[in-house]
Design an enzyme around this catalytic site. Sequence first.
Site, PDB file in Angstrom:
ATOM      1  N   SER A 136     142.753  69.272  45.656  1.00  0.00           N
ATOM      2  CA  SER A 136     143.165  68.932  47.017  1.00  0.00           C
ATOM      3  C   SER A 136     141.907  68.789  47.863  1.00  0.00           C
ATOM      4  CB  SER A 136     144.062  70.048  47.550  1.00  0.00           C
ATOM      5  OG  SER A 136     144.352  69.835  48.914  1.00  0.00           O
ATOM      6  N   LYS A 162     144.462  64.760  45.481  1.00  0.00           N
ATOM      7  CA  LYS A 162     145.316  64.809  46.675  1.00  0.00           C
ATOM      8  C   LYS A 162     144.391  64.798  47.876  1.00  0.00           C
ATOM      9  CE  LYS A 162     147.644  68.733  48.798  1.00  0.00           C
ATOM     10  NZ  LYS A 162     148.567  69.867  48.541  1.00  0.00           N
ATOM     11  N   LYS A 164     144.170  65.031  52.158  1.00  0.00           N
ATOM     12  CA  LYS A 164     144.876  65.418  53.372  1.00  0.00           C
ATOM     13  C   LYS A 164     144.863  64.227  54.324  1.00  0.00           C
ATOM     14  CE  LYS A 164     145.623  69.808  52.451  1.00  0.00           C
ATOM     15  NZ  LYS A 164     146.974  70.385  52.454  1.00  0.00           N
ATOM     16  N   ASP A 189     148.833  64.496  51.558  1.00  0.00           N
ATOM     17  CA  ASP A 189     149.506  65.660  52.135  1.00  0.00           C
ATOM     18  C   ASP A 189     149.267  65.658  53.644  1.00  0.00           C
ATOM     19  OD1 ASP A 189     150.586  68.097  52.840  1.00  0.00           O
ATOM     20  OD2 ASP A 189     149.340  69.306  51.486  1.00  0.00           O
ATOM     21  N   GLU A 214     153.305  64.385  50.722  1.00  0.00           N
ATOM     22  CA  GLU A 214     153.706  65.782  50.893  1.00  0.00           C
ATOM     23  C   GLU A 214     153.895  66.104  52.372  1.00  0.00           C
ATOM     24  OE1 GLU A 214     151.133  68.279  48.535  1.00  0.00           O
ATOM     25  OE2 GLU A 214     151.645  70.069  49.666  1.00  0.00           O
ATOM     26  N   ASP A 239     156.678  70.906  50.960  1.00  0.00           N
ATOM     27  CA  ASP A 239     155.878  72.126  50.797  1.00  0.00           C
ATOM     28  C   ASP A 239     156.390  73.139  51.835  1.00  0.00           C
ATOM     29  OD1 ASP A 239     153.897  74.094  51.075  1.00  0.00           O
ATOM     30  OD2 ASP A 239     152.199  72.739  51.049  1.00  0.00           O
ATOM     31  N   LYS A 263     155.003  77.085  45.870  1.00  0.00           N
ATOM     32  CA  LYS A 263     153.932  78.072  46.062  1.00  0.00           C
ATOM     33  C   LYS A 263     154.573  79.445  46.081  1.00  0.00           C
ATOM     34  CE  LYS A 263     151.065  75.133  49.014  1.00  0.00           C
ATOM     35  NZ  LYS A 263     150.530  74.948  50.377  1.00  0.00           N
ATOM     36  N   GLY A 291     148.720  75.485  45.917  1.00  0.00           N
ATOM     37  CA  GLY A 291     147.813  76.610  46.128  1.00  0.00           C
ATOM     38  C   GLY A 291     147.575  76.881  47.598  1.00  0.00           C
TER      39      GLY A 291
HETATM   40  O1  OSB Z   1     149.339  72.178  52.187  1.00  0.00           O
HETATM   41  O2  OSB Z   1     149.000  72.426  50.121  1.00  0.00           O
HETATM   42  C1  OSB Z   1     148.704  72.687  51.284  1.00  0.00           C
HETATM   43  C2  OSB Z   1     145.576  74.886  51.351  1.00  0.00           C
HETATM   44  C3  OSB Z   1     145.917  75.784  52.348  1.00  0.00           C
HETATM   45  C4  OSB Z   1     147.108  75.651  52.996  1.00  0.00           C
HETATM   46  C5  OSB Z   1     147.988  74.614  52.657  1.00  0.00           C
HETATM   47  C6  OSB Z   1     147.664  73.714  51.651  1.00  0.00           C
HETATM   48  C7  OSB Z   1     146.418  73.838  51.017  1.00  0.00           C
HETATM   49  C8  OSB Z   1     145.932  72.900  49.999  1.00  0.00           C
HETATM   50  C9  OSB Z   1     144.904  73.379  49.009  1.00  0.00           C
HETATM   51  O3  OSB Z   1     146.255  71.729  49.945  1.00  0.00           O
HETATM   52  C10 OSB Z   1     145.524  73.960  47.799  1.00  0.00           C
HETATM   53  C11 OSB Z   1     144.522  74.684  46.930  1.00  0.00           C
HETATM   54  O4  OSB Z   1     143.656  74.029  46.353  1.00  0.00           O
HETATM   55  O5  OSB Z   1     144.590  75.931  46.824  1.00  0.00           O
HETATM   56 MG    MG Z   2     150.861  71.008  51.292  1.00  0.00          MG
END
Ligand code: OSB
Ligand code: MG
Length: 371
Positions: A136, A162, A164, A189, A214, A239, A263, A291
């Site tokens: 991510s 992925k 953001k 995402d 997402e 999510d 999660k 995560g």
């Molecule tokens: O939205 O998936 C998410 C990290 C912190 C809070 C929300 C998210 C995320 C990530 C990173 O996208 C996930 C990871 O690599 O642990």
């Molecule tokens: Mg997410």
Amino acid sequence: MKIKSIEVFHIVMELKSKFETSFGATKKRPALILKVTSDSDITGWSEVVAGEGPWYSYETIDTALHVIRDYIIPLIRGKEFNTPEEYIRRVSIIRGHNMAKAGIDMALWDIHAKELNKPLYKVLGGVRDKIESGVSIGIKSSIDELIKTIEYYLDQGYRRIKIKIKPGWDVDVVDVIRKRLGDIPLQVDANAAYTLNDLPLLKRLDKYNLLMIEQPLHYDDLVEHSILQKYLNTPICLDESIKSLNDARAAYRLGSCMIINLKPGRVSGITESLRIHDFTSMTGIPIWIGGMLETGVGRAYLVSLATLPNVKYPNDISASNRYYEEDVVDPPWTIDDSGYMHTIDKPGIGVEVLEDKLMKYLVRKYVFKLD
Ligand code: OSB
Ligand code: MG
């Protein structure tokens, strides 16, 4: 099993680089690492994934500590639990605060697996001994920097990228990625940054063959996502909106998503994760494991869950060195050249927690005696 003591290590880990999403940027990741000891002196470890502030969800490190200390511990003091499910039933009178509940739930699963002398992923019903790692990638200050970062992780073997997105950092960015890097496995995402008014813009994403988008809309919404999904060809993955089996059921009935990012922290732990896994498996909604920038302790639970049969996409489970200079577990989590992370065939979560490293990153330690 009875719980004899709960030790809480409040730590702060510096990220290698800032991680930016539509809700804000993180450079220091706080966590509560729990060491739970049973009456037969088996130790279970876990991680509470609440953030420093109420940005991803309303929970924070401080609310989690408050709920554990003032509500969960009084409910479980002196109680005998044959399984982690019995613990979850006991604390179900507490509404919400899933990340706090998940901390104890996970440690009990570690203890349970250690009592059975089996790796946790086998106890959960895992069907594979390696899992697909995706990465991510946060919002960057330029598209060039983003492209360089993506190339760096693809080189390491990560099986899916992925990125953001947020208003102003979305379609044009995806367009450049597709032009410069071709048809790599890619998803986006939004962390709830859009509304239905953005439908024309979100619709433009359809032509880029994304694996999924997402959480485009409000963090608690199911109804408007179900409307949006009717207009989009790109699968919506939820999510933030899926906090329980009940939410997953409603999302299924409404048609709010085609995929779920599961999660364990968000849904109160492994027990509820298994229920959601089984429900989505039955109803044909594929899942993958997300995560929360976990240390190697929380990451161990993500790996175990990612071995379950209905996990059909690469996971947000990257190697320890993606976020941290050093991990607090031994061995640290790594990926092979093909982007797989391997399970560890030892009882429980498989990794050993390094207490000297916890002390190095410690803010404060709390000890609760329950017997
Ligand atoms: O939205 O998936 C998410 C990290 C912190 C809070 C929300 C998210 C995320 C990530 C990173 O996208 C996930 C990871 O690599 O642990
Ligand atoms: Mg997410």
